[in-house]
Design an enzyme around this catalytic site. Structure first.
Site, PDB file in Angstrom:
ATOM      1  N   ASP A  62      -2.365 -23.698 -45.071  1.00  0.00           N
ATOM      2  CA  ASP A  62      -2.626 -22.333 -45.583  1.00  0.00           C
ATOM      3  C   ASP A  62      -2.602 -21.370 -44.364  1.00  0.00           C
ATOM      4  O   ASP A  62      -2.646 -21.671 -43.290  1.00  0.00           O
ATOM      5  CB  ASP A  62      -4.014 -22.414 -46.374  1.00  0.00           C
ATOM      6  CG  ASP A  62      -5.145 -22.719 -45.556  1.00  0.00           C
ATOM      7  OD1 ASP A  62      -4.899 -23.413 -44.640  1.00  0.00           O
ATOM      8  OD2 ASP A  62      -6.285 -21.922 -45.942  1.00  0.00           O
ATOM      9  N   GLU A  80      -8.318 -24.361 -44.953  1.00  0.00           N
ATOM     10  CA  GLU A  80      -9.123 -23.762 -43.941  1.00  0.00           C
ATOM     11  C   GLU A  80      -9.226 -22.471 -43.512  1.00  0.00           C
ATOM     12  O   GLU A  80     -10.369 -22.097 -43.257  1.00  0.00           O
ATOM     13  CB  GLU A  80      -8.330 -24.526 -42.501  1.00  0.00           C
ATOM     14  CG  GLU A  80      -8.979 -24.701 -41.304  1.00  0.00           C
ATOM     15  CD  GLU A  80      -9.150 -23.261 -40.325  1.00  0.00           C
ATOM     16  OE1 GLU A  80      -9.876 -23.505 -39.635  1.00  0.00           O
ATOM     17  OE2 GLU A  80      -8.453 -22.290 -40.909  1.00  0.00           O
TER      18      GLU A  80
HETATM   19  N1  BES Z   1      -6.817 -21.729 -35.576  1.00  0.00           N
HETATM   20  C1  BES Z   1      -8.113 -21.309 -36.131  1.00  0.00           C
HETATM   21  C2  BES Z   1      -9.415 -21.651 -35.356  1.00  0.00           C
HETATM   22  C3  BES Z   1      -9.242 -21.292 -33.776  1.00  0.00           C
HETATM   23  C4  BES Z   1      -9.064 -19.873 -33.314  1.00  0.00           C
HETATM   24  C5  BES Z   1      -9.513 -22.144 -32.904  1.00  0.00           C
HETATM   25  C6  BES Z   1      -9.054 -19.554 -32.220  1.00  0.00           C
HETATM   26  C7  BES Z   1      -9.474 -21.655 -31.583  1.00  0.00           C
HETATM   27  C8  BES Z   1      -9.267 -20.407 -31.127  1.00  0.00           C
HETATM   28  C9  BES Z   1      -8.410 -21.479 -37.406  1.00  0.00           C
HETATM   29  O1  BES Z   1      -7.064 -21.402 -38.338  1.00  0.00           O
HETATM   30  C10 BES Z   1      -9.379 -20.362 -38.057  1.00  0.00           C
HETATM   31  O2  BES Z   1      -8.951 -19.189 -37.924  1.00  0.00           O
HETATM   32  N2  BES Z   1     -10.482 -20.466 -38.680  1.00  0.00           N
HETATM   33  C11 BES Z   1     -11.265 -19.788 -39.021  1.00  0.00           C
HETATM   34  C12 BES Z   1     -12.401 -20.631 -39.968  1.00  0.00           C
HETATM   35  C13 BES Z   1     -13.055 -19.772 -40.665  1.00  0.00           C
HETATM   36  C14 BES Z   1     -12.383 -19.230 -42.027  1.00  0.00           C
HETATM   37  C15 BES Z   1     -14.280 -20.765 -41.307  1.00  0.00           C
HETATM   38  C16 BES Z   1     -12.076 -18.878 -38.138  1.00  0.00           C
HETATM   39  O3  BES Z   1     -12.158 -19.255 -36.991  1.00  0.00           O
HETATM   40  O4  BES Z   1     -12.181 -17.590 -38.272  1.00  0.00           O
HETATM   41 ZN    ZN Z   2      -6.935 -19.210 -38.745  1.00  0.00          ZN
END
Ligand code: BES
Ligand code: ZN
Length: 456
Positions: free
Chosen positions: A90, A155
């Site tokens: 997603d 996610e």
């Molecule tokens: N890929 C990111 C997480 C991430 C961002 C890891 C920067 C390391 C560095 C992931 O897809 C993401 O954006 N996760 C969300 C989670 C939330 C919706 C619970 C986030 O971090 O905002």
């Molecule tokens: Zn993200």
């Protein structure tokens, strides 16, 4: 040697891998938007087909929300290790569309980068594992370890349905190691293993005042303005030094000392970072450097505000409602449930009289620290060195992948964060990109990782 043949297969087939990735990126699998539900499912079906083509058994597993795509190969036998590869198919919403140089779901190459929503977060990084599996299968007819691929469709909206899926399928998903490529490298050419992730508690605050919008002359000054009330609430989160003012918020925060050594070893320029943000100046909690603020300090950020008249020109109106979306990023040993209690109590306490304030948590995830020794970590370091020609550095991550701590809890296996994004990649923003070089090297690293794991 097999490794050479596998690497050669990847090099020879890269143009096709890229074309396939473009198809994947062309499907607008925006999990947050109900009108994209069919597209999310189309992306899942597309991915399941690619997994099958790579030699995995693949199935679409239903959840209460968007489906999980599960790929499996257990031909290495019960005595060989099993590795679980996790990623998400997603993507975040692409708006504002007018700020994209090329349309978000029409992938385009410019300057050695693939531009598209989801290029780096996370379709490109997930797909390179599928291609690494294909390279092993087509070259040697097998994989060096048993593999389970879990590709999630939620996610970006908090993974609420993956935890029950994980718990219900714990036996089937049993693994010795978990690999996640959904994070970034500290700089081009510098392979990076993620040492930590922040947790998250996400809230919505709704402020209700008069039953409908009012004339701001006839009524203004005589009733509480919901926009002003909400501004008072959001302004109460920090003091002028950027320190969070919610009582008890820092109680369980671990002192930053243990990460200071790691931070000192990372090549980092505050000015280059400022430049990347486009902000006139950096700002954050007093007494901490930028990497500390990102890796080991918690935050409280307004993600969005909605109230009143925002159209062309002026309209004299006193809005009837105001709404804010607020997320707190958490660090060890903060507990999202405790933070939610503190946050909600704080908002209720500071809410001015004359309005009704509703505050609720939308989703949450725990902070995470990696185990930086053991066979998985060693295999990851070797695989990255093989692909990039130098040993990886360790870096904290400011973002969150809530399922990571659930994986460790439910499956009892360690997680390796092996990410191939880069600073300035514009994840969640217009003009998201993934470097072509990292797509290529990431595929080599993912293939090498399977061999390295078999050797341990
Ligand atoms: N890929 C990111 C997480 C991430 C961002 C890891 C920067 C390391 C560095 C992931 O897809 C993401 O954006 N996760 C969300 C989670 C939330 C919706 C619970 C986030 O971090 O905002
Ligand atoms: Zn993200």
């Amino acid at each position: 040697m097999d490794t050479n043949r596998i690497d050669a297969y990847i090099d020879e087939n890269l143009p096709r891998f890229r074309e396939e990735l473009f198809e994947f990126l062309g499907i607008p699998s925006v999990s947050a938007r109900s009108e994209r539900k069919a597209d999310v499912r189309r992306a899942a079906a597309w991915l399941a087909d690619r997994m099958r083509a790579a030699g995995l058994d693949a199935a679409i597993e239903e959840t209460a929300g968007h489906p999980v795509v599960l790929g499996e190969w257990r031909g290495a036998g019960p005595d060989a290790p099993t590795v679980l590869i996790y990623g998400h198919y997603d993507v975040q919403p692409a708006e504002p569309l007018e700020l994209w140089t090329s349309p978000p779901f029409e992938p385009t190459i410019r300057d050695g980068r693939i531009y598209a929503r989801g290029a780096v977060d996370d379709k490109g990084q997930l797909f390179l594992h599928v291609k690494a599996i294909e390279a092993h299968m087509r070259t040697t007819g097998r994989l060096p370890v048993n593999v389970v691929v879990v590709a999630e469709g939620e996610e970006e909206v908090g993974s609420e349905n993956l935890v029950p899926f994980l718990e219900a399928n714990a036996a089937r998903l049993r693994a010795d190691a978990i690999v996640v490529s959904d994070s970034s490298m500290v700089a081009p050419g510098v392979p990076t293993i993620g040492a930590s992730l922040r947790g998250i508690s996400y809230f919505q605050i709704d402020v209700r005042g008069p039953a409908q919008d009012l004339h701001s002359g006839s009524y203004g000054g005589a009733v509480m303005n919901p926009a002003t009330a909400l501004a008072r609430i959001t302004a109460s989160f920090h003091d002028a030094d950027g320190r969070i003012q919610i009582p008890g918020f820092y109680d369980d925060v671990r002192p930053p000392e243990e990460m200071r050594e790691q931070i000192a070893r990372v090549p980092f320029s505050e000015e280059a970072f400022r430049e990347e943000t486009g902000s006139p100046a950096l700002f954050g909690e007093k007494g901490f450097g930028t990497l500390e603020r990102l890796w080991v300090r918690p935050t409280c950020e307004v993600n969005g505000l909605l109230s009143g008249y925002t159209g062309e020109g002026s309209k004299t109106v006193l809005p009837s409602t105001a709404m804010a979306k607020v997320s707190c990023r958490l660090v060890p040993d903060q507990d999202p449930a405790r933070i939610a209690e503190l946050f909600i109590a704080h908002v209720r306490r500071v809410a001015p009289p004359g309005v009704v304030v509703d505050v609720r948590e939308l989703h949450s995830g725990k902070p995470w620290r990696a185990r930086l020794e053991g066979p998985l970590h060693e295999a990851g370091a070797r695989a990255l060195e093989h692909a990039f020609g130098r040993a990886p550095v360790l870096a904290g991550e400011g973002g969150s992948i809530p399922i990571v701590s659930d994986f460790e809890r439910v499956l009892g296996a360690p997680v390796l964060l092996m990410g191939f994004g880069l600073p300035g990649e514009n994840a969640h923003a217009p003009d998201e990109w993934m470097s072509l070089e990292n797509f290529e090297k990431g595929t080599h690293a993912a293939a090498a990782l399977l061999s390295e794991l078999a050797a341990r």
